[in-house]
Design a protein around this motif. Sequence first.
Motif, PDB file in Angstrom:
ATOM      1  N   LEU A 199      36.514  16.442  -0.671  1.00  0.00           N
ATOM      2  CA  LEU A 199      37.592  16.822   0.230  1.00  0.00           C
ATOM      3  C   LEU A 199      38.923  17.012  -0.470  1.00  0.00           C
ATOM      4  O   LEU A 199      39.153  16.450  -1.535  1.00  0.00           O
ATOM      5  CB  LEU A 199      37.780  15.728   1.290  1.00  0.00           C
ATOM      6  N   ILE A 200      39.786  17.777   0.178  1.00  0.00           N
ATOM      7  CA  ILE A 200      41.198  17.855  -0.189  1.00  0.00           C
ATOM      8  C   ILE A 200      41.975  17.548   1.087  1.00  0.00           C
ATOM      9  O   ILE A 200      41.744  18.170   2.122  1.00  0.00           O
ATOM     10  CB  ILE A 200      41.583  19.246  -0.729  1.00  0.00           C
ATOM     11  N   LEU A 201      42.867  16.584   1.010  1.00  0.00           N
ATOM     12  CA  LEU A 201      43.732  16.255   2.129  1.00  0.00           C
ATOM     13  C   LEU A 201      45.100  16.845   1.825  1.00  0.00           C
ATOM     14  O   LEU A 201      45.681  16.544   0.775  1.00  0.00           O
ATOM     15  CB  LEU A 201      43.838  14.743   2.320  1.00  0.00           C
ATOM     16  N   ARG A 202      45.574  17.700   2.730  1.00  0.00           N
ATOM     17  CA  ARG A 202      46.836  18.401   2.481  1.00  0.00           C
ATOM     18  C   ARG A 202      47.514  18.738   3.801  1.00  0.00           C
ATOM     19  O   ARG A 202      46.900  18.721   4.856  1.00  0.00           O
ATOM     20  CB  ARG A 202      46.592  19.673   1.685  1.00  0.00           C
ATOM     21  N   THR A 203      48.798  19.080   3.695  1.00  0.00           N
ATOM     22  CA  THR A 203      49.537  19.555   4.857  1.00  0.00           C
ATOM     23  C   THR A 203      48.929  20.874   5.306  1.00  0.00           C
ATOM     24  O   THR A 203      48.571  21.718   4.479  1.00  0.00           O
ATOM     25  CB  THR A 203      51.022  19.758   4.482  1.00  0.00           C
ATOM     26  N   MET A 204      48.821  21.039   6.605  1.00  0.00           N
ATOM     27  CA  MET A 204      48.259  22.282   7.140  1.00  0.00           C
ATOM     28  C   MET A 204      49.369  23.309   7.364  1.00  0.00           C
ATOM     29  O   MET A 204      50.543  22.957   7.471  1.00  0.00           O
ATOM     30  CB  MET A 204      47.528  22.006   8.454  1.00  0.00           C
ATOM     31  N   ASP A 205      48.958  24.579   7.445  1.00  0.00           N
ATOM     32  CA  ASP A 205      49.901  25.652   7.725  1.00  0.00           C
ATOM     33  C   ASP A 205      49.229  26.724   8.579  1.00  0.00           C
ATOM     34  O   ASP A 205      48.078  26.570   8.988  1.00  0.00           O
ATOM     35  CB  ASP A 205      50.468  26.245   6.429  1.00  0.00           C
ATOM     36  N   ALA A 219      37.627  10.297   3.304  1.00  0.00           N
ATOM     37  CA  ALA A 219      39.027  10.653   3.575  1.00  0.00           C
ATOM     38  C   ALA A 219      39.854   9.405   3.853  1.00  0.00           C
ATOM     39  O   ALA A 219      40.943   9.227   3.282  1.00  0.00           O
ATOM     40  CB  ALA A 219      39.097  11.619   4.756  1.00  0.00           C
ATOM     41  N   LEU A 220      39.352   8.532   4.711  1.00  0.00           N
ATOM     42  CA  LEU A 220      40.090   7.328   5.091  1.00  0.00           C
ATOM     43  C   LEU A 220      40.303   6.415   3.889  1.00  0.00           C
ATOM     44  O   LEU A 220      41.402   5.898   3.680  1.00  0.00           O
ATOM     45  CB  LEU A 220      39.342   6.595   6.204  1.00  0.00           C
ATOM     46  N   LYS A 221      39.290   6.239   3.089  1.00  0.00           N
ATOM     47  CA  LYS A 221      39.423   5.397   1.892  1.00  0.00           C
ATOM     48  C   LYS A 221      40.502   5.942   0.960  1.00  0.00           C
ATOM     49  O   LYS A 221      41.324   5.188   0.439  1.00  0.00           O
ATOM     50  CB  LYS A 221      38.080   5.315   1.167  1.00  0.00           C
ATOM     51  N   SER A 222      40.527   7.253   0.784  1.00  0.00           N
ATOM     52  CA  SER A 222      41.528   7.845  -0.111  1.00  0.00           C
ATOM     53  C   SER A 222      42.942   7.678   0.443  1.00  0.00           C
ATOM     54  O   SER A 222      43.891   7.461  -0.316  1.00  0.00           O
ATOM     55  CB  SER A 222      41.211   9.312  -0.389  1.00  0.00           C
ATOM     56  N   VAL A 223      43.095   7.762   1.753  1.00  0.00           N
ATOM     57  CA  VAL A 223      44.409   7.577   2.377  1.00  0.00           C
ATOM     58  C   VAL A 223      44.869   6.129   2.241  1.00  0.00           C
ATOM     59  O   VAL A 223      46.024   5.857   1.928  1.00  0.00           O
ATOM     60  CB  VAL A 223      44.383   8.033   3.855  1.00  0.00           C
ATOM     61  N   ILE A 224      43.962   5.189   2.454  1.00  0.00           N
ATOM     62  CA  ILE A 224      44.299   3.772   2.309  1.00  0.00           C
ATOM     63  C   ILE A 224      44.708   3.479   0.866  1.00  0.00           C
ATOM     64  O   ILE A 224      45.713   2.809   0.612  1.00  0.00           O
ATOM     65  CB  ILE A 224      43.112   2.874   2.731  1.00  0.00           C
ATOM     66  N   GLU A 225      43.947   4.001  -0.087  1.00  0.00           N
ATOM     67  CA  GLU A 225      44.289   3.802  -1.497  1.00  0.00           C
ATOM     68  C   GLU A 225      45.658   4.390  -1.810  1.00  0.00           C
ATOM     69  O   GLU A 225      46.471   3.773  -2.502  1.00  0.00           O
ATOM     70  CB  GLU A 225      43.216   4.415  -2.401  1.00  0.00           C
TER      71      GLU A 225
END
Length: 183
Positions: A18-24, A115-121
């Motif tokens: 995954l890539i977590l990023r701001t949407m546009d 995704a959640l694990k990466s955000v918590i980290e």
Amino acid sequence: MSLQDYIIEKPVIDTEHLILRTMDKNDIDDLKEWISDISLYEYWGKRPSKSEKNPEVLFSKPEKATKSFHWGIVHKQDSKVIGEIWIYLIENNRMAKVAFRLSKQYQGNGLMSEALKSVIEFCFSKTELQKIWTDVHILNHASYKTLEKVGFQREGHIRGGKMVNTYCDYYLYGILKSNYITS
């Protein structure tokens, strides 16, 4: 680093799938594929909003500078936004709430846990946040199993409480930086 460092420029988080990023605006077609799916709102505490029914509305106003985070979850294999994850309701730069949702098509594959694990980290290593919490409808087994998988602990059971716009029973979950172990 601190939350203050991310008020304008939001981070991109890259994981295995995954890539977590701001949407546009370029993400509108991807969002239209899943965001108004009524089944995603069964335990959300509300029905789809005007902007969730018409994703172009999400991008009609300039984004405000904020300490909060709202990431689109992009599946690398498909190059599509397949979900969202928020860190918001930040209190004294110490505690924040997390919320997340994922397109039905991509559920059950461990992607939200990733995704959640990466955000918590990110939150615990790059900001001063000490606790992340959320509330989960007691019938939303998939969400609380995801939370438990990444280390959240059930901290309470609210009976007949208000979750967004719905009165229901829900659980409170939390994770502390001091108890979080990265793997």
